[in-house]
Design an enzyme around this catalytic site. Structure first.
Site, PDB file in Angstrom:
ATOM      1  CG  HIS A 145      -6.214   1.869   4.784  1.00  0.00           C
ATOM      2  ND1 HIS A 145      -5.803   2.840   5.663  1.00  0.00           N
ATOM      3  CD2 HIS A 145      -5.231   0.941   4.730  1.00  0.00           C
ATOM      4  CE1 HIS A 145      -4.600   2.509   6.125  1.00  0.00           C
ATOM      5  NE2 HIS A 145      -4.230   1.361   5.569  1.00  0.00           N
ATOM      6  CG  ASN A 188      -1.812   1.179   1.326  1.00  0.00           C
ATOM      7  OD1 ASN A 188      -1.873   1.993   0.403  1.00  0.00           O
ATOM      8  ND2 ASN A 188      -2.523   1.310   2.437  1.00  0.00           N
ATOM      9  N   GLY A 208       2.223  -1.487   4.431  1.00  0.00           N
ATOM     10  CA  GLY A 208       2.381  -0.057   4.151  1.00  0.00           C
ATOM     11  C   GLY A 208       3.838   0.300   3.950  1.00  0.00           C
ATOM     12  CD  GLU A 247      -4.175  -2.759   6.925  1.00  0.00           C
ATOM     13  OE1 GLU A 247      -2.997  -2.937   6.620  1.00  0.00           O
ATOM     14  OE2 GLU A 247      -4.793  -1.709   6.667  1.00  0.00           O
TER      15      GLU A 247
END
Ligand code: PGA
Length: 256
Positions: free
Chosen positions: A100, A12, A237, A170
């Site tokens: 997200h 990401n 990330g 997450e």
């Protein structure tokens, strides 16, 4: 997507890199590392959620799957500054993230998320729904909240569209920090998420949905989530924004 044994490694990029030029160089170097790796990798060894403006160029040159970080759930119309699934697909995207925590923090409502999931999956765009708790409590109430989030986010999705659904667990407290969840904590949530999926669509559909872990994934812990954490892949990330680190994670997750 059908359940697979090859891990799904998703980067990401968020708001990096600053220019298309740098993005192109990144992809070329990453692909070179993948093709010269001692570990045999599948043809498409990674997914990268990139800034939308980079998708057409990167999807032409990348050996992996290039996708978006968000999508609108409004079908066609008057919504300034939004991109809908058909636009992403026609621009070369092969998947998108939805929900997200950084998008939620900007005010995404559950209703908006449900429409995004429905439109994206109806458009046959593989869609990664991100869910995660802000904090944990000893009684485990966060598990029930996560299950409820999944049920509501998928409330407009027909179960025959589940084949293109991926869920990313997450924990918000682990994103952008230095403490990931333990594999045990991850495993426990995976079970709760499958329970939620089974209650919506039945056990056969629930089993086929791939589940990822994200939140401070690094070179040293990446593979453990797949071997011990019960997930089918990772959403990464910061560690996906550095070529060598991302390449090392891809190869370590594919090693036997
Ligand atoms: P991180 O971010 O790997 O930098 O913690 C994960 C994410 O936001 O998806």
């Amino acid at each position: 997507m059908t359940k697979r044994t090859t891990p799904i490694i998703v980067g990401n990029w968020k708001t990096t890199p600053a220019t298309l030029d740098v993005a192109v160089k990144f992809i070329k170097q990453l692909d070179k590392k993948c093709t010269t790796s001692k570990i045999k990798l599948p043809k498409k060894a990674y997914y990268l959620a990139v800034p939308d403006i980079f998708i057409p160029t990167l999807s032409e040159i990348s050996s992996g799957y290039i996708g978006s970080q968000n999508v609108s759930g409004i079908s066609l119309g008057q919504e300034t500054g939004s991109t809908i699934p058909s636009m992403l697909l026609s621009g070369g995207a092969t998947f998108t993230l939805v929900g997200h925590s950084e998008v939620r923090a900007r005010g995404e409502t559950i209703d908006e998320r449900a429409h995004k999931m429905a439109l994206s999956l109806q458009s046959k765009l593989p869609t990664i729904l991100c869910v995660g708790e802000h904090t944990r409590d000893k009684e485990g109430k966060y598990l029930a909240k996560l299950e409820e989030d999944v049920k509501q986010s998928l409330s407009l999705v027909k179960r025959n569209l589940f084949e293109n659904l991926i869920i990313a667990y997450e924990p918000v407290w682990a994103i952008g920090g230095d403490t990931p969840a333990t594999t045990h904590e991850c495993f426990e949530v995976v079970i709760a998420l499958r329970r939620a999926l089974a209650s919506i669509a039945g056990i056969d559909y629930a089993k086929r949905v791939n589940i990822l872990y994200g939140g401070t994934v690094a070179k040293d812990n990446a593979k453990l989530f797949i071997t011990d954490g019960g997930v089918d892949g990772l959403l990464i990330g910061r560690a996906s924004q550095e070529i060598t680190t991302f390449a090392n994670i891809i190869t370590s997750c594919h090693s036997s």
